[in-house]
Design an enzyme around this catalytic site. Sequence first.
Site, mmCIF file in Angstrom:
data_model
loop_
_atom_site.group_PDB
_atom_site.id
_atom_site.type_symbol
_atom_site.label_atom_id
_atom_site.label_comp_id
_atom_site.label_asym_id
_atom_site.label_seq_id
_atom_site.Cartn_x
_atom_site.Cartn_y
_atom_site.Cartn_z
ATOM 1 N N THR A 25 0.836 -1.213 0.000
ATOM 2 C CA THR A 25 0.000 0.000 0.000
ATOM 3 C C THR A 25 0.862 1.250 0.000
ATOM 4 O O THR A 25 0.460 2.281 -0.542
ATOM 5 C CB THR A 25 -0.934 -0.024 1.238
ATOM 6 O OG1 THR A 25 -1.844 -1.106 1.068
ATOM 7 C CG2 THR A 25 -1.714 1.259 1.400
ATOM 8 N N THR A 104 1.828 -4.092 4.320
ATOM 9 C CA THR A 104 1.661 -4.396 5.747
ATOM 10 C C THR A 104 1.184 -5.829 5.993
ATOM 11 O O THR A 104 1.431 -6.397 7.061
ATOM 12 C CB THR A 104 0.624 -3.455 6.409
ATOM 13 O OG1 THR A 104 -0.639 -3.613 5.762
ATOM 14 C CG2 THR A 104 1.064 -2.007 6.351
ATOM 15 N N ASP A 105 0.489 -6.418 5.007
ATOM 16 C CA ASP A 105 -0.231 -7.674 5.288
ATOM 17 C C ASP A 105 0.672 -8.846 5.656
ATOM 18 O O ASP A 105 0.273 -9.682 6.479
ATOM 19 C CB ASP A 105 -1.137 -8.041 4.106
ATOM 20 C CG ASP A 105 -2.402 -7.182 4.080
ATOM 21 O OD1 ASP A 105 -2.709 -6.564 5.118
ATOM 22 O OD2 ASP A 105 -3.063 -7.116 3.034
#
Length: 332
Positions: A25, A104-105
Amino acid sequence: MFDSKNVADGPISSGCTVVLGMGGTIAGRATQVGDRVGYVAGQVPVNDLLLGIPTAQGLRVESEQVAQIDSKDMGHRHWLALAERVAHHLARQDVDAVVITHGTDTAEETAFFLQSVLRPSKPVVIACAMRPVTALVPDGPQNLSDAFSVAQHPGAHGVVLVCAGWIHAAHDVAKVHTTDLNAFDSGDAGALGRVMQHRVSCFRSWPQEGLAIDAQAAMAQLRSAERWPRVEVVVSHTDNDGALVKALLAQQALGAYALDGLVVAGTGNGTIHEGLQAALLEAQAQGVKVLVSSRCARGHVRQAPGDWPEGTDLSPVKARVALTLALLGLSD
Ligand code: SIN
């Protein structure tokens, strides 16, 4: 080279920081300005992310795009490519630190993998964001600036993740919120420190964990592996008859693939539904290595002597990384 501003009240450096882009992101873009949900991760080149980010006086910055993906699609080949580039740059005498821009995941898995394999004596700082570049107020630039400050901090070493002003160690960090800007937590261990206005405050020591063998040997072993072991994660839950494990074993018996390891996200202190436990015993009898962690977000798995399966304090996704490395012959 990008257009950076020097930080007037920040540190002075004569070294080089290498920024490796992986996507996420932090490099995401939406067609509509301000759209925080309908954007596509991994769109903006890492070099563009660096435009206008303030850095220490005299610091040289190089950037390299290693991947450009949504981190949910991370694979072992991406990890190998990233670890190769991190190891390469850390071995350079002129390089002080590596910063990685990452989604981030799965950032916690990548952080744990890199720390396990490389155990770097220089800082490797993962920067991420919860809002894309096209958000009205993106968080990526601040997180990236903070990552540079952490990378320049005297004594910093090992793999850490920086998000929303918090510094987290690879071993402990987990994404705990789906949308908040401060999406990460370090559980009972607590955050390693804070970064604010280019100043770093540490609450505990920098990461030391990792494999006992040196990084070059670990990389050679990863590179030469014919295939990485298949390790699946199964969850112990109400009414669990082990059907998933039995299905995996049936696929293996058909020669569809080789199942090498199973991580169990157990209940509470690593307990397992009796139905799943029976299937796991069968898996073990067929040569599958079983490791139990907990589906609880906090606390440790504490076993009695002789308990089976073997337990770990790692989260299920990190236990999967640890078991994969152990099955590759990379363990302490
Ligand atoms: C990703 O992990 O690549 C997408 C989500 C994010 O970075 O927050």
